[in-house]
Every structure is written in structure tokens, then in C-alpha cells.
Design a protein around this motif. Structure first.
Motif: not given
Lengths: 109, 425
Positions: B292, B306, B326
Motif C-alpha cells: 500500500g 494498491g 490495501t
């Protein structure tokens, strides 16, 4: 969410249960092959926008590899079939033709 | 509807504080169009397919550095509507390999004064980029990158957890699963306004007399004796001496028209933004172990990027479970975002190569050049990519693009950036 039916255990599984294994029916050129063949096997890919054939593995299930035919633009799945074949079976190809007339993938149609 | 827009001048005015003041006194009637909307000519010296950042930058540097101004940029949709308008706007150049560091650092350094160069505010904000090390392996990897960057002349350093906390106080560095053990810090990395980069280049290209033709889909590439002679489009045939293919996710499709194959697979990469909140984070943070990365936009939205989908697709949407993964990871590192609502989510089609490095190259078709394979990290490279691609197209050789040729795959001369690229690129 992409849902594929595992042809071995018959479970309709979503993509979190599966692992994508890349393009199907590659010719595995090995030692002694030409540079061009080896490059073809390792790197060159069809990458079509439309009908595509792939290898998938039912990792969080029966663990077996299988093949899938699907559309990369619409995510429509045309069918899944055994890993033990060198090209897509007739019924899968017929199912694709019914929905996408005139499709082409490598030298298949 | 009036038949013509009143007082629309053909020539473009220079943007400045005086122009703003002048227009304030005349009801903003004097602003001119930023770029033209011409009909395609029969023939151009150079045609670029794709009016995204990379395509427009290529055209701009062809004109600016090489004096080639009889150029058309063809775009299937609208200008900057592909990945240029879909990325998370991060700019950095802390790569491991020398050829990558050269082209990404060239791009980053061009971003520094791009607003002045283009006379268009691209809002480059060198707020600093940190890549968190959350495992022992990452510490070793990032220290190695910092040493490599020192040799390459790219200013980065490996910083301690305490410094990370000082630079980004909202971060939980003792995280339950993945504590922050340090970070690779590039103080001159940052963000820029992605649309403005495309618009600024388009405006300058138009000013130089180039034609930017939107809603013009290329349906075929015409060649004679192994040499490109033109393209077939939805708005008729257009001839050219040289052709540049700069179409990111659809490169395979266009290469197929031109009769060659590419070592590229296209997948969806997605991003999302939260509701806007007050300023709380003035750096860009990337966390590759937990997949992330996050920064705060000028509007106050938390911009979150993501992972890519695991399988080829062209849906510009992305898989839902990737958002969950994410966001779950980021909530761990940034507990305060757990109550934020997400406003928008979108996807872009990225073209990924085997070594996660781009391809800027001649092709088997003579006078046809390709710029693709930027994968998940093209935005940061736009000025450098355009600079190198223009040089390659104009002179046949560019030191910036030399290592990124198509032949590297058959020769095994990879520029392996799969670690530097990771998820966050």
C-alpha cells in the motif's frame, strides 16, 4: 469478481481462492533451442484484448492446475478445462464462437 | 448556443500573474484555448499514437530539442484520459539499477522546473518520499539501494524509525504485525498534478504548431518494404515518415497491427481516494511489504494506491479484494484512517514487462518506435521518457534509452527492478 469453476472438484470458486498462472499452451523450449525460441517461451505473450486462454491453480481448494478460456475485456468466462491438453477442446472453442464470432488467438479460431 | 465562442483568439497567451490581473478586469473573456482541435492533415513528419503524458512529452521534446514540429499526436479517447489521469501522482527516482536511475532521475530533475518550462503550473511538490522497511530483508535491500543511489548521484538516505515518526507523526511505527524498522528517504521526491502535466505539454505542443487530434482511433499501421508509411484511423489515412507508439496498456494491440510481438502483459492497477480531511501528512509513504502507499492531495483527500490484479485484463476497474487488502494494511500503519470513508476508486491498464522495466526502442518495423512497459510506475518518468524517446526518434540513438531496447530480452540483458517496483512503483 472473477468466478471460475474448477474442472476437477467442480467448485465454482472466486479469484481469492485461485492463483493465476499466466498464458496457456506455451511451448516450453529448453536447452539447445535457439535464442529466439527461448525468448518466445520466456517473455513473448499474446496479451489479447478479448478471448484469452490461461492456466489457473485452485490453490485454496484441490490444489490442481487447470485451464480457463475467458474474455480479458469483459471478464466473461467461456469455460474451464483439464490441464492435460495441449490446446483448448472443441466444446470450449464452440462456446467461444457462439458468443464471439470470428475470434482469433494465435493460430486458433 | 452561440455559433462561435466570443472573443476566442487563435494565438495562445502567456500565463502570468499579470494575465490573471488583466483578465480579472475584463470578466475573464480573454483567455484563449489551451490547445487546438485541428482536422488531421494528409501527412506529418512524425505521428505519435497516444496523447497521454509520455506521448505528449515525446512530441514536446521533438519540437523543443530537435526542431521537429510537423507532428501529430493521435488519441483514441481524450487527452490524458488513460493512465495519466489514473495514477497516484508520485514522483521519485530511488531505483537500484544504473539505467533506471538515469532515466527516472532525469525525469525528476525535469519536473523541478517543468512549470516554468511549460508556463503551466504542474504543482510539483517535492515533499519527500519514504519507502518503509518493515522486515529485516527490506532494511538490507533499501540500504543497498541507498548506496547504489549515492554512486548514481541520486540523493537518498536510509533513515531511522525515530526520523520516520518525526517526518510522519500519524504513523504507528510499533505496528502489531509489521513494525517500521527504517525507511529509504528521498527528500526531493514528491507529487505533481497529473492532469496538469498532460495539459501543460499539450498546450506547448499546440503552440509549436503540432496537431493534437482527439477521438481519432488508429485501426491499422501501413508499411511498405518493412518501413512504416502511415496509419489508418477512424478519421482516414494519415501518412508519416516516423511513427511513435506510446499507448501503455494497449501496446500489444497496436504492435499486433504493426506486425511484431511484445514481451508485455496488461493488468489492471487500482487506486482510491478518501473523503477530504485537514492536512495531516506532508510526505509520501510507501509500504511495499503490506502492499500500500499513501499521500495527501492538495484537496485533503488521502490518495491510496494498491496492487495489480493477478491476471490479464482490460477492465480499468480492478478486483475488489485488492482494495480490502490495501486498506487493511494501511489501517495497521495509519490507525487514524480507519474511520475515513472512501470516495472514489478506479483502475488503469498497466503494461508490465518481464523485468519490470520499460521498453523504449526501435522495432522490427523500420522508422516505427515504441515506448511502453512502464507498468505500475509511468507517471514519475514522463519528462525523462519523452526526452529520451524524442532523442531516439530524431537521431536514432539516446543514451537514456540505450539499455531499454527490445533486444534485451533475447540477450538476457535485463534491468531487474522487480524489487524497486514492488507493488508501489
Amino acid at each position: 469478481m472473477l468466478i471460475l469453476k474448477c474442472p476437477y472438484c467442480g467448485v465454482a470458486c472466486d479469484e481469492t481462492e485461485l492463483h493465476a498462472g499466466g498464458e496457456a499452451h506455451l511451448t516450453r523450449h529448453g536447452p539447445g533451442s535457439s535464442d529466439a525460441d527461448f525468448e518466445e517461451y520466456l517473455f513473448m505473450r499474446e496479451n489479447p484484448r478479448g478471448v484469452h486462454f490461461e492456466r489457473w491453480r485452485h490453490v485454496y481448494g484441490c490444489g490442481k492446475w487447470f485451464h480457463a478460456a475467458r474474455d480479458t475485456a469483459t471478464l466473461e468466462v467461456f469455460g474451464t478445462y483439464s490441464a492435460q491438453v495441449a490446446e483448448p477442446p472443441k466444446d470450449v472453442r464452440a462456446a467461444i464462437t457462439a458468443k464471439v464470432p470470428g475470434w482469433r488467438w494465435r493460430d486458433l479460431s | 448556443m452561440p455559433s462561435e465562442i466570443p472573443r476566442m483568439k487563435r494565438e495562445m497567451s502567456r500565463y502570468s500573474v499579470f494575465a490573471v490581473a488583466r483578465e480579472a478586469f475584463r470578466d475573464h473573456q480573454g483567455w484563449t484555448r489551451a490547445w487546438g482541435s485541428p482536422e488531421p492533415k494528409r501527412k506529418y513528419d512524425v505521428i505519435i499514437i497516444g496523447a497521454g503524458g509520455h506521448g505528449l512529452a515525446t512530441a514536446y521534446y521533438l519540437g523543443k530539442n530537435h526542431g521537429i514540429r510537423n507532428v501529430a499526436v493521435l488519441e483514441k479517447g481524450w487527452l490524458g484520459g488513460g493512465n495519466t489521469g489514473r495514477n497516484t501522482t508520485i514522483i521519485r527516482s530511488n531505483y537500484l539499477q544504473d539505467p533506471s536511475a538515469a532515466i527516472y532521475e532525469k525525469a525528476r530533475s525535469l519536473y523541478e522546473d517543468l512549470s516554468q518550462d511549460l508556463n503551466y503550473n504542474v504543482m510539483f511538490s517535492p515533499r519527500g518520499v519514504m519507502m518503509l522497511a518493515q522486515t529485516e530483508h527490506e532494511i538490507r535491500g533499501y540500504k543497498r539501494t541507498a548506496h547504489a543511489n549515492a554512486l548514481q548521484g541520486v540523493a537518498t538516505e536510509f533513515i531511522s524509525p525515530a526520523r520516520v515518526k518525526q517526518l510522519c507523526p500519524i504513523m504507528e511505527i510499533r505496528g502489531p504485525r509489521y513494525p517500521v524498522l527504517g525507511a529509504l528517504w528521498q527528500p526531493r521526491g514528491g507529487t505533481a498534478r497529473h492532469d496538469a502535466v498532460a495539459w501543460g505539454y499539450a498546450r506547448k505542443c499546440s503552440e509549436m504548431g503540432m496537431d493534437i487530434i482527439q477521438k481519432c482511433e488508429v485501426t491499422g499501421v501501413r508499411s511498405q518494404g518493412g518501413k512504416v508509411v502511415g496509419v489508418t484511423t477512424s478519421r482516414g489515412d494519415i501518412d508519416c515518415d516516423k511513427l511513435g507508439v506510446v499507448v501503455a496498456g494497449h501496446s500489444g494491440h497496436v504492435a499486433d497491427m504493426a506486425g511484431f510481438r511484445l514481451p508485455i502483459e496488461s493488468v489492471a492497477l487500482q487506486a482510491l481516494v478518501s473523503e477530504p480531511i485537514k492536512p495531516c501528512m506532508d510526505v509520501v509513504v510507501m509500504a511495499n511489504t503490506v502492499h500500500g502507499y499513501m499521500s495527501q492531495s492538495d484537496k485533503g483527500e488521502m490518495v491510496i494506491g494498491g496492487g495489480t490484479d493477478g491476471y490479464n485484463n482490460y477492465t480499468q476497474r480492478g478486483s475488489f479484494h485488492h482494495i480490502e487488502e490495501t486498506v487493511r494494511a494501511l489501517v495497521e500503519t495509519f490507525p487514524m484512517i480507519s474511520r475515513l470513508k472512501m470516495l472514489r476508486q478506479w483502475g488503469g491498464i498497466v503494461d508490465v514487462t518481464g523485468d519490470r522495466s520499460p521498453i523504449l526502442s526501435k522495432t522490427p518495423l523500420e522508422n516505427c518506435f515504441i515506448n511502453c512497459g512502464w507498468g505500475t510506475g509511468g507517471f514519475k518518468a514522463i519528462p525523462g521518457s519523452g526526452w529520451g524517446m524524442a532523442e531516439l526518434m530524431a537521431t536514432g540513438y539516446s543514451p537514456l534509452t540505450e539499455a531499454f531496447g527490445l533486444d534485451r530480452f533475447s540477450e538476457g540483458r535485463f534491468i531487474d527492478e522487480s524489487v524497486a517496483a514492488g507493488v508501489a512503483h
